[in-house]
Design a protein around this motif. Sequence first.
Motif: not given
Length: 593
Positions: A427-428, A532-548, A553-562
């Motif tokens: 479905k997803r 590839r599907w999971q790479v396209d889903n990826l969102s990242v968290h960035t802190d003020p120092a530019g660490n990622v 939580a923010r990714s649209a779908e599964k990113i376990d492979a990433v």
Amino acid sequence: MATRTRSAAREEDRSASSAEVPTAFLPPAEELERLKLSPEVAWYLVSRGIALPDCPPRWKTPEPRDVVDAAFDPDRVDHVLASFRQLRHTQGRLAGLPLIPDPWQVAYILAPVFGWVRWDEDAEAYVRIIRTLYVDVPRKNGKSTLCGGIAIYMACADGEQGAQVVTAATSERQAGFVFNPIKTLAAKSRALARFVKALAKKVIHKPSGSTIEVVSSAADAQHGANIHCGVVDELHVHKTPDLLEAIETGTGSRTQPLIVIITTADSGRRETAYDRKRRLVEQLASGVLVDETTYGVIWCADPEADPFAEATQRAANPGYGISPTRAYLRSKANGARNSPAELAAYQRLHLGVRTKQETKYLTLVSWDRNAGAVDEDALTGREAFGGLDLASTSDLIALCWLFPDDGGYDALWRLWTPEENVANLDKRTAKAASRWVKEGLLLTTPGNVADYDFVQAQIEQDIETFDVASLGYDPWNATQLTNNLSAAGAPLVKVRQGLQTLSPPLKEVQRLLLAGREDRPLLRHGGNPAVRWQVDNLSVHTDPAGNVKPDKARSAEKIDAVSSLVTAMSEAMGRAPTRRSAYADEGAELTVI
């Protein structure tokens, strides 16, 4: 009887077969690719004297040319256009004139949706392949009129007895915006006058017993649902997906139903009904997912383009110069230029830009450029660093092995899911998950919870096959599996999932992808579509120092492979802080802080 009917129908539609499409007088293949026109649709336009539009959408899903028994039927498109011409414009300078769709509406919407058919054994006839149409276009590009024309066609001219056509609205006010143009089009058509009765909240086609009416809740849509067509205007105002899902599930008994979603862009909020559908269309267009029954087109400007340039306005508005007019867009641009507060609204409503949309940290362009070829047999005996993601026992488990080589890496994944979760994943992923299972890219374990015995057996086999230097995992999700592997002597390493640990390897993954070339990929992954599907889903968290770090939580779908890739890269880089013993009596297990 069925065989004879099928043969006869096929003979009648021979001229419509994709193999029979004449190519004379068509532009070269490179031009068709630029215009995002299939040869069949281009031929149809040329043969009917319709100008080829020069306003391709930014995103366009593939037409279903490769479906078994698929054929392009020009007569069906003719019938739709002839039906539209029986209607009359009701407003502005075109009021009273026949409703003749613009070339871009024919080329990118009506011809693909109504022209592509396939043989249906149960119906013993050709039926439409496309069941869901998604059109994302800025304001003043004729959305309401197009919606109205399609709704009236589906109720009055599609040959369906007792067709239920519903239009979705989230409020009484929106119901008027959605339904009133449809009612007015039907009421003012001389050709329909004898056959149609327009009531306050319903249009009735008397010969077929078909109706068009508004539904404003999931309960309304489900009541007596036998929907032939559902029209959803301005999806971005729907706060939940309930109404859309109710309409979609109400079409099960129809032979060739159609769900029509026509909308403008939202501001970029995640996990809304709009966001999910928009992302699905983008993933289908980019080849991350495959679903021949869903067709979508999205017109929007490049977020980096000059928002006030005429070229930018043209790119985002296929009806540029007619509707919307140049003067209209100039006035909106001037207002936005002089008022920063109006700029975001101008970009969203008139350029189709999701103003809060985040920039992809890992782009599919760079990912695809580095696909290369990965031969698992050739990896035997090579040094390997692993990353194990055990975040969800009921969804996906991911294991990534990285093999350093020639300044880059070969990457190999093992993915598992409980077999009872495949339907949910389908479905997803537009039913791609079942295909991944068949291709051996996604392994299943019995039941509805992952069976770690299967995972352990594969890891132990891989340790025997490869020269495994270390296998990183998140200690927060430590399970009996990691205890068993540690007891068996597996070189496990605890890898904390904080910014300090994950930022260097995630940045290294990005660097390798950006630096890699098709002729010299630096992170070779073989183009695994499940990854590839999971790479396209990826969102990242960035802190003020530019660490990622990957942000599940923010990714649209599964990113376990990433996540497993980043954990493996943390091990492979050798640049993490010094490893130390986690427990004095567990010398095989190390930790990375």
